[in-house]
Design a protein around this motif. Structure first.
Motif, PDB file in Angstrom:
ATOM      1  N   CYS A 249     138.753 104.024 -20.539  1.00  0.00           N
ATOM      2  CA  CYS A 249     138.422 102.705 -21.102  1.00  0.00           C
ATOM      3  C   CYS A 249     137.636 101.855 -20.108  1.00  0.00           C
ATOM      4  N   ILE A 250     138.067 101.824 -18.848  1.00  0.00           N
ATOM      5  CA  ILE A 250     137.414 100.991 -17.845  1.00  0.00           C
ATOM      6  C   ILE A 250     135.993 101.473 -17.569  1.00  0.00           C
ATOM      7  N   GLN A 251     135.775 102.794 -17.658  1.00  0.00           N
ATOM      8  CA  GLN A 251     134.441 103.345 -17.435  1.00  0.00           C
ATOM      9  C   GLN A 251     133.469 102.877 -18.522  1.00  0.00           C
ATOM     10  N   LEU A 252     133.961 102.858 -19.762  1.00  0.00           N
ATOM     11  CA  LEU A 252     133.109 102.433 -20.869  1.00  0.00           C
ATOM     12  C   LEU A 252     132.854 100.927 -20.831  1.00  0.00           C
ATOM     13  N   CYS A 253     133.863 100.149 -20.441  1.00  0.00           N
ATOM     14  CA  CYS A 253     133.693  98.684 -20.354  1.00  0.00           C
ATOM     15  C   CYS A 253     132.655  98.317 -19.290  1.00  0.00           C
ATOM     16  N   GLU A 254     132.696  98.995 -18.167  1.00  0.00           N
ATOM     17  CA  GLU A 254     131.704  98.718 -17.119  1.00  0.00           C
ATOM     18  C   GLU A 254     130.286  98.996 -17.608  1.00  0.00           C
ATOM     19  N   LEU A 255     130.111 100.110 -18.336  1.00  0.00           N
ATOM     20  CA  LEU A 255     128.787 100.428 -18.875  1.00  0.00           C
ATOM     21  C   LEU A 255     128.327  99.367 -19.869  1.00  0.00           C
ATOM     22  N   PHE A 256     129.207  98.972 -20.759  1.00  0.00           N
ATOM     23  CA  PHE A 256     128.821  98.020 -21.802  1.00  0.00           C
ATOM     24  C   PHE A 256     128.471  96.659 -21.203  1.00  0.00           C
ATOM     25  N   PHE A 257     129.308  96.163 -20.297  1.00  0.00           N
ATOM     26  CA  PHE A 257     129.108  94.808 -19.775  1.00  0.00           C
ATOM     27  C   PHE A 257     127.948  94.739 -18.788  1.00  0.00           C
ATOM     28  N   LEU A 258     127.831  95.738 -17.939  1.00  0.00           N
ATOM     29  CA  LEU A 258     126.841  95.653 -16.861  1.00  0.00           C
ATOM     30  C   LEU A 258     125.441  96.066 -17.305  1.00  0.00           C
ATOM     31  N   ARG A 259     125.338  96.872 -18.351  1.00  0.00           N
ATOM     32  CA  ARG A 259     124.029  97.390 -18.751  1.00  0.00           C
ATOM     33  C   ARG A 259     123.607  96.953 -20.147  1.00  0.00           C
ATOM     34  N   LEU A 260     124.458  97.181 -21.117  1.00  0.00           N
ATOM     35  CA  LEU A 260     124.015  97.040 -22.508  1.00  0.00           C
ATOM     36  C   LEU A 260     123.941  95.601 -22.987  1.00  0.00           C
ATOM     37  N   LEU A 261     124.686  94.693 -22.384  1.00  0.00           N
ATOM     38  CA  LEU A 261     124.652  93.301 -22.849  1.00  0.00           C
ATOM     39  C   LEU A 261     123.357  92.597 -22.456  1.00  0.00           C
ATOM     40  N   GLN A 262     122.528  93.240 -21.660  1.00  0.00           N
ATOM     41  CA  GLN A 262     121.210  92.668 -21.346  1.00  0.00           C
ATOM     42  C   GLN A 262     120.204  92.912 -22.466  1.00  0.00           C
ATOM     43  N   CYS A 263     120.553  93.796 -23.403  1.00  0.00           N
ATOM     44  CA  CYS A 263     119.636  94.120 -24.510  1.00  0.00           C
ATOM     45  C   CYS A 263     119.689  93.023 -25.565  1.00  0.00           C
ATOM     46  N   GLN A 264     118.549  92.736 -26.156  1.00  0.00           N
ATOM     47  CA  GLN A 264     118.458  91.723 -27.206  1.00  0.00           C
ATOM     48  C   GLN A 264     118.733  92.381 -28.559  1.00  0.00           C
ATOM     49  N   ASP A 265     119.998  92.706 -28.803  1.00  0.00           N
ATOM     50  CA  ASP A 265     120.396  93.382 -30.031  1.00  0.00           C
ATOM     51  C   ASP A 265     121.764  92.842 -30.444  1.00  0.00           C
ATOM     52  N   ARG A 266     121.776  92.023 -31.471  1.00  0.00           N
ATOM     53  CA  ARG A 266     123.026  91.372 -31.888  1.00  0.00           C
ATOM     54  C   ARG A 266     124.015  92.377 -32.481  1.00  0.00           C
ATOM     55  N   LEU A 267     123.506  93.320 -33.283  1.00  0.00           N
ATOM     56  CA  LEU A 267     124.396  94.325 -33.876  1.00  0.00           C
ATOM     57  C   LEU A 267     125.080  95.160 -32.799  1.00  0.00           C
TER      58      LEU A 267
ATOM     59  N   LEU B   6     121.929 105.734 -20.921  1.00  0.00           N
ATOM     60  CA  LEU B   6     122.055 104.294 -21.211  1.00  0.00           C
ATOM     61  C   LEU B   6     121.868 103.465 -19.947  1.00  0.00           C
ATOM     62  N   ARG B   7     122.297 103.962 -18.798  1.00  0.00           N
ATOM     63  CA  ARG B   7     122.119 103.212 -17.545  1.00  0.00           C
ATOM     64  C   ARG B   7     120.646 103.149 -17.137  1.00  0.00           C
ATOM     65  N   LEU B   8     119.926 104.256 -17.354  1.00  0.00           N
ATOM     66  CA  LEU B   8     118.528 104.311 -16.914  1.00  0.00           C
ATOM     67  C   LEU B   8     117.580 103.642 -17.905  1.00  0.00           C
ATOM     68  N   TYR B   9     117.830 103.816 -19.194  1.00  0.00           N
ATOM     69  CA  TYR B   9     116.870 103.355 -20.206  1.00  0.00           C
ATOM     70  C   TYR B   9     117.526 102.375 -21.199  1.00  0.00           C
ATOM     71  N   SER B  10     118.456 101.579 -20.734  1.00  0.00           N
ATOM     72  CA  SER B  10     119.201 100.711 -21.655  1.00  0.00           C
ATOM     73  C   SER B  10     118.304  99.714 -22.383  1.00  0.00           C
ATOM     74  N   THR B  11     117.336  99.130 -21.681  1.00  0.00           N
ATOM     75  CA  THR B  11     116.508  98.085 -22.290  1.00  0.00           C
ATOM     76  C   THR B  11     115.272  98.630 -22.990  1.00  0.00           C
ATOM     77  N   VAL B  12     114.859  99.871 -22.666  1.00  0.00           N
ATOM     78  CA  VAL B  12     113.635 100.413 -23.265  1.00  0.00           C
ATOM     79  C   VAL B  12     113.916 101.427 -24.366  1.00  0.00           C
ATOM     80  N   LEU B  13     115.172 101.793 -24.571  1.00  0.00           N
ATOM     81  CA  LEU B  13     115.506 102.741 -25.628  1.00  0.00           C
ATOM     82  C   LEU B  13     115.249 102.136 -27.004  1.00  0.00           C
TER      83      LEU B  13
END
Length: 716
Positions: free
Chosen positions: A113-131, A83-90
């Motif tokens: 919990c903190i490890q998962l929050c960092e991944l979600f906020f720093l990487r995945l919220l850049q994706c254009q996916d509302r769901l 998810l860190r490497l291919y978050s936007t192209v997956l």
């Protein structure tokens, strides 16, 4: 078919067997796990491609990972690295499957919990996916809620709050908005309702992102956003359906037994929904948890002055500033001239701006500032060139300002406004009378003598204070009556004990049935009742001896220091205060004072709706001292044709005729002709008819004949 294919096709069955007995199927799991790893390595070659078999394997491995913790030790890190490497192209679906797998493993305690929050906020919220964003937000809220179910996990909460604070300071609009929504939701669920959370949210009021700024302002104002309403959209649509709509729908169409039963079921369902409805209670405690309310308001006002946002956003700023000023009694003197330029009847949302002026009023504001505002409102609103509703709104606003700071009223202005008590418009007269009633309790000396009303016990102790003057008291007013009640209760208890002892000493009593004895007993009873009435009157006269001010103060101080007052005692004191407001302090309360010419002075009756408004207000609004918009917009206006007036007209028309018969002409009376009726009709009704009857000129007749002939040719 190979063994791998057979296992892949029966993954749900294998998953069920592994959960029942992990040791028995350990070799089968290892075989399937090798197959999963080979497929997962292919994902890096084509990250944007959908692979159904890979998605099923990811779901299978995440469900049974807690059974083989040693074998699946590196599984969470594999998912996180991808998810860190291919978050936007997956591929969107593959990415969502991996995120759900991580959430499942987090619920089983395999990831921090903190490890998962960092991944979600720093990487995945850049994706254009509302769901994906909705899934992440829901998981974070539920996870934090679960961690604080039994007791507050302060260590985790502090770490997550610091992380949210760093996210809010970044420039990613989506991440900042989600972090803010999560903190607001957790505050409303009473999970993160501490001072640190409130001040982190307060910092977002100065964000350069308008959406974030508006969400933070609405949080402090307890305005629930449209997003919260959308969550219960279906229930809202059902609530909009009324009983009348259901009955009207049954009236149309064919009447059948089936439709009748459907209507009855719909009505029962509607009644259940109405019973389930709860009144929303707004929590204004966040306004009390700010570190430095004065500095916060000053920064907010500077932002308002230099803001180029929409007018609705500026109104939110004004509302929050006024609430904080009134709640904490702050001094922001530039705020009042800023609002003063909006005080015009034609101004958009002017009633809300008037409400903000009233909210920002308190005793520590210099009186000349509020007097200037009251005069501006009087000059712009309370004039006869405006409608009655506008005048009533202006009077109501001045009343609310004076209820918080009565020094805002000038004596000359009060005399002018009190003259509207007999105005022809009922809403204006009622508002003026409510203003008079307010100053009867605040400072009756400012009123004219005829408007002061009867002098009451409450006005005896009333001492109007100047600006900055206070009158602290070391005792509870009215506490002297509590000692009287205790003495009365003790006397009654002693009397009951004496009666019981007397009846025990007498023992058996002979009863005679002769008429003479009965007459003697009746005479004795009458004498005893007369003696009892005389004793009660003497005691009453003794009790009604008025106490001096010093005696009353000493007794109240003594009782306040010696007793712990109960709820019943406070209710008695409250009833005494209400009684003082209406009780005449003169000796002869039944007689009204006479004027020098022998006539009695009339007392103005004040009609206000303060009691009903107090009932309609929520408990939180009463406790916080906030003013409702209904207090400003309250217009007591009777409609020209309401139900009572129409019913009176109908009953008046029925007089002099039979109950169920048609109206008959009286003998010797003839109806009018149509020609006579034309004389009384409005000319605008007759104008089209008279225009048609005018004689046309010869030229108009030629044109009409030509047009008709041309029309006939076309039709042929």
């Amino acid at each position: 078919m190979s063994a791998n294919d057979r296992l892949t096709r029966s993954l749900p069955h294998l998953q069920n067997l592994i959960k029942r007995d992990p040791d028995a199927y350990k070799e089968d799991f290892k075989l399937q796990y090798l197959h999963f790893e080979s497929q997962f390595m292919e994902l890096t070659a084509k990250p944007d491609a959908w692979n159904k078999s890979l998605a099923e394997n990811i779901s299978f491995v995440s469900h049974v990972a807690h059974c083989y913790k040693e074998e699946c030790k590196g599984l969470p890190q594999m998912f996180i690295d991808v998810l860190r490497l291919y978050s936007t192209v997956l591929n969107n679906d593959i990415r969502l499957v991996i995120v759900r797998a991580l959430i499942l493993m987090r619920n089983r305690g395999l990831i921090e919990c903190i490890q998962l929050c960092e991944l979600f906020f720093l990487r995945l919220l850049q994706c254009q996916d509302r769901l994906l964003r909705v899934t992440i937000q829901t998981h974070i809220i539920n996870d934090i809620k679960k961690q604080n179910e039994k007791h507050k996990n302060h260590k985790l909460n502090s770490a997550l709050q610091n992380f949210m604070c760093t996210i809010i300071k970044e420039s990613n609009a989506i991440a900042v908005k989600m972090a803010l929504d999560i903190m607001i939701d957790l505050y409303r669920k009473n999970i993160w309702n501490d001072t640190k959370s409130v001040n982190i949210i307060a910092s977002t009021c100065f964000s350069k992102i308008t959406k974030v700024q508006v969400a933070a302002l609405n949080f402090f104002l307890c305005n629930y956003s449209a997003k919260d309403d959308d969550k219960n959209g279906d229930s809202d649509d059902d609530d909009k359906l009324t009983k009348k709509d259901i009955l009207l729908g049954h009236r149309v169409g064919k009447k059948t037994q089936k439709r009748k039963k459907q209507t009855e079921r719909a009505l029962k369902q509607l009644e259940k929904q109405q019973k389930k409805k709860k009144v929303e209670v707004y929590d204004y405690s966040a306004l009390h948890l700010l570190y430095d309310a004065q500095d916060f308001v000053e920064r907010l006002f500077r932002q308002l002055e230099s803001s180029n946002e929409r007018f609705e956003v500026k109104l939110l700023h004004q509302d929050l500033i006024s609430r904080l000023i009134g709640l904490h009694q702050l001094l922001v003197l530039n705020f009042y001239p800023y609002l003063q330029r909006y005080l015009q009847p034609h101004q958009r949302q002017v009633t809300k701006i008037l409400l903000y002026v009233a909210q920002a009023s308190h005793d520590l504001i210099p009186p000349d500032i509020l007097q200037s505002i009251c005069k501006t409102i009087a000059n712009n609103f309370i004039t006869e060139r405006n409608s009655g509703e506008v005048m009533a709104v202006g009077l109501n606003t001045i009343r609310e300002i004076c209820s918080k700071c009565y020094l805002a009223m000038d004596q000359d202005l009060l005399h002018d406004l009190s003259k509207y008590k007999s105005y022809r418009d009922k809403s204006v007269s009622a508002s003026s009378r409510s203003l008079i009633q307010l100053f009867r309790e605040k400072n009756p000396h400012l009123l004219e003598r005829k408007d002061r009303g009867k002098p009451t016990e409450f006005q005896r102790d009333l001492m109007p204070l100047d600006y900055g003057q206070v009158n602290p008291k070391s005792y509870l007013e009215g506490a002297e009556i509590l000692q009287e009640n205790i003495n009365d209760q003790d006397k009654q208890a002693n009397k009951d004990d004496e009666d019981d002892e007397q009846s025990e000493e007498e023992g058996w009593v002979e009863v005679s049935h002769s008429e003479d004895d009965d007459d003697e007993d009746e005479d004795e009873d009458e004498e005893e009742e007369e003696d009892k009435d005389n004793d009660e009157q003497e005691n009453k006269d003794k009790v009604e001896v008025p106490m001096t001010e010093e005696e009353r103060r000493e007794r109240a101080m003594q009782i306040s220091s010696q007793r712990i007052l109960t709820q019943e005692d406070f209710e008695q004191l409250k009833a005494l205060e209400i009684k003082k407001r209406v009780q005449d302090r003169r000796r002869n309360r039944l007689e009204q004072p006479s004027l020098p010419n022998g006539k009695k002075r009339k007392t103005i009756s004040i009609d206000t709706d303060s009691d009903s408004d107090a009932e309609n207000k929520t408990k939180s609004e009463q406790n916080s001292g906030l003013i409702s918009l209904k207090d400003i917009e309250r217009v007591n206006k009777k409609r020209a044709h309401d139900k009572e007036s129409r019913l009176a007209t109908v009953l008046a028309g029925r007089e002099g005729r039979e109950k169920f018969g048609k109206w008959k002409k009286e003998k010797g009376r003839v109806g009018t002709t149509n020609k006579e009726k034309l004389k009384t009709k409005n000319f605008q009704m007759l104008k089209p008819k008279l225009r048609r009857k005018q004689k046309r000129s010869f030229r108009d007749k030629q044109i009409a004949l030509r047009d008709s002939l041309i029309k006939d040719k076309r039709l042929r």
